[in-house]
Design an enzyme around this catalytic site. Structure first.
Site, short mmCIF file in Angstrom:
data_model
loop_
_atom_site.label_atom_id
_atom_site.label_comp_id
_atom_site.label_asym_id
_atom_site.label_seq_id
_atom_site.Cartn_x
_atom_site.Cartn_y
_atom_site.Cartn_z
N GLU A 332 0.85 -1.20 0.00
CA GLU A 332 0.00 0.00 0.00
C GLU A 332 0.88 1.24 0.00
OE1 GLU A 332 -2.53 2.65 -0.39
OE2 GLU A 332 -3.38 0.63 -0.32
N ASP A 359 4.93 1.85 -3.79
CA ASP A 359 4.14 1.93 -5.02
C ASP A 359 4.33 0.61 -5.75
OD1 ASP A 359 3.34 2.41 -7.75
OD2 ASP A 359 3.48 4.55 -7.36
N GLU A 375 -7.80 -4.69 -6.73
CA GLU A 375 -9.16 -4.22 -7.01
C GLU A 375 -9.12 -2.82 -7.60
OE1 GLU A 375 -11.70 -3.49 -3.62
OE2 GLU A 375 -10.01 -3.61 -2.23
N GLU A 384 -9.14 3.81 -14.10
CA GLU A 384 -8.31 4.16 -12.95
C GLU A 384 -6.88 3.63 -13.14
OE1 GLU A 384 -10.20 3.09 -9.27
OE2 GLU A 384 -12.07 4.14 -9.78
#
Length: 530
Positions: A332, A359, A375, A384
């Site tokens: 994360e 990242d 997701e 996205e």
């Protein structure tokens, strides 16, 4: 008196000279929420006089104006109409109904008068009365276009035995559904009811923000039982499912698409996504299948973009269900979310999870993953930056013959008609609202044709064969749609479906939508000129 937001009004067929007395007496007796009454009565001489006298005015004070919709008394005298609109604005009437736009109406003349009224008088919305019949939508559309898509124009749609084209009308600014008493039949007890097909249509409209008018077809018809019947019908509506209720407040609300690569998401956003149990059930099933199929004795599973950890929880559960040894790593980049991941690792996961603040496109692990899970999908699949991010993540993090979840996803579009969405997009932001797509729970709209696939992305090739640049992710497409009826196109609706693993799939396409899933609303791509 409104039941669950249902507003029911009455429209008497006779001449009502004293509107205030009608509201205080007959309207209250009928248990109605409002009345449709003429603005003036026998007032033709007012034009030469320059003002109305008291006996010509139906609603004389603002005391009852909140529950009266005005009705223009004539269409032949534009000066009188202008005076009536000015009076309606002064008294406080919420809307004024124009005369019916019928098959015999001179549409050009009607539109010219209408445009003059809405352009030169106070801001009272003007409601065009239309009977739902063959050709009615085409007449309304021509009037709307001749008036330059004026936002003050609304529709009062009168239903009847010859009602048709109704899906088209749900994309229009319909504010009132008018039901003549002649449309009703008597039941065994003599009370007015609607036929089954009419009941079904009215119930469909009850899912939209419209009010209802019971129009008295004959003088001797008592309207109270008609009003009560509509309220009874509203009480028979099925309750929304939990998922539908959760998303109902977002109906036709334009939202800018998330940009999780550029922005750190807030905790509330993660929480909203985490409530979508059907989505995570499918992810868990896909992970369990991939774990079961893995030939590795010790499996490494990485969750990239872990957020607050719902996929991590499901990964641990999938490993237990599969009865395999799985090392779970959560990656994360959001430092604030990482704090919550640490808390969950201590309290919920028994420190079984390795947490990495990085990242996904730049971290190089000591051991590559056998299964990589994300997701990052958007409402259009790739909007996205899922292809770009997952290509980089697979190239750096995934073993050469590892599995990426999702394995592939496709984008679809369909032409859409929606006066409301286009008007909201036009008013959105800094004046460039028609130049950007939106995420929206599309409701007051008509999808004009079946969605067609535009393009797909796949993450099934061996990770050591993934190209290092994004040229392979460029896409364009052309499609031809067959629309069955005359319609006005306000843009495109965008959808996606995805293969998570093998035959485990997710979809927001209308015909294959994953049951009760609400993480993703469709996309709306407006066009500048409908």
């Amino acid at each position: 008196m409104a039941l669950n937001g249902l507003r029911v009004g009455v429209e008497p067929c006779g001449v009502i000279a004293d509107g205030d007395a009608f509201v205080a007496g007959e309207m209250e007796r009928c248990e109605a929420d409002f009345a449709v009454l003429a603005v003036t009565h026998e007032a033709e001489a007012a034009v030469d006089r320059g003002y109305f006298i008291l006996s010509e005015v139906v609603v004389k004070t603002s005391q009852h104006a909140y529950c009266v919709l005005g009705r223009a008394s004539t269409w032949g005298d534009s000066d009188l109409l202008s005076m009536e609109l000015q009076l309606a604005a002064y008294v406080g009437l919420k809307r004024v109904l124009a005369p019916e736009l019928s098959a015999s109406t001179n549409v050009a003349s009607y539109a010219r008068t209408l445009l003059a009224l809405v352009s030169n008088t106070a801001g009272v919305p003007v409601v065009v009365r239309v009977r739902a019949a063959e050709g009615a939508w085409a007449r309304w559309n021509r009037v709307r276009m001749l008036c330059g898509h004026q936002a003050r124009l609304q529709v009062a749609l009168e239903l009847g035995d010859d009602a048709c084209e109704l899906p088209q009308w749900r994309a229009e600014p319909v504010q009132l559904i008018v039901l003549p008493t002649s449309m009703f039949i008597g039941n065994n007890a003599g009370f007015p009811v609607l036929r089954k097909d009419h009941q079904a249509e009215i119930k469909r409209w009850m899912d939209h923000t419209v009010a209802y008018v019971i129009r008295q077809s004959e003088d001797n018809v008592d309207l109270v039982n008609y009003v009560r019947y509509l309220r009874f019908l509203a009480g028979t509506l099925e309750e929304l499912s939990t998922a539908a209720a959760a998303s109902a407040e977002y109906r036709d609300v334009l939202q800018a698409p998330l940009q999780p690569l550029m922005d750190h998401l807030e905790s509330a956003t993660y929480e909203t996504f985490g409530m979508d149990l059907p989505k995570y059930d499918h992810y868990e099933h896909a992970m369990m299948r991939a774990i079961q199929d893995s030939p590795r004795k010790e499996i490494v599973l990485m969750v990239v973009g872990a957020g607050r950890g719902p996929l991590v929880t499901r990964a641990l559960r999938a490993a237990r269900q599969a009865g395999r040894s799985v090392q779970v790593i959560a990656i994360e980049k959001n430092p604030s979310a990482l704090v919550e991941l640490q808390l969950r690792n201590a309290n919920d996961w028994g420190h079984q999870v390795t947490l990495i603040r990085a990242d996904m496109r730049g971290w190089v692990p000591a051991q590559r993953a056998d299964i990589l899970v994300s997701e990052l999908l958007g409402s259009f699949g790739d909007n996205e930056l899922s292809p770009e991010c997952l290509d980089a993540a697979c190239r750096l993090l995934l073993a050469p013959h590892g599995v990426c979840i999702p394995q592939s996803y496709s984008a679809y579009v369909a032409p859409l008609s929606s006066t409301l969405l286009h008007a909201r997009a036009q008013a959105y932001g800094d004046g460039h609202g028609l130049e950007t797509p939106y995420v929206v729970n599309i409701h007051a709209a008509h999808i004009l044709a079946e969605p067609q696939i535009m393009w797909s992305f796949s993450h099934t090739q061996p990770s050591d064969q993934i190209m290092g640049d994004n040229r392979h992710n460029q896409r364009w497409a052309a499609a031809t749609f067959r629309v069955q009826a005359s319609s006005l196109v306000h843009g495109l609706a965008g959808y996606f479906d995805a293969v998570l693993y093998d035959n485990v799939e997710l979809s927001i396409r209308p015909d294959t939508h994953t049951e009760d899933m609400h993480s993703w609303f469709p996309m709306y791509f407006p066009i500048k000129v409908p």
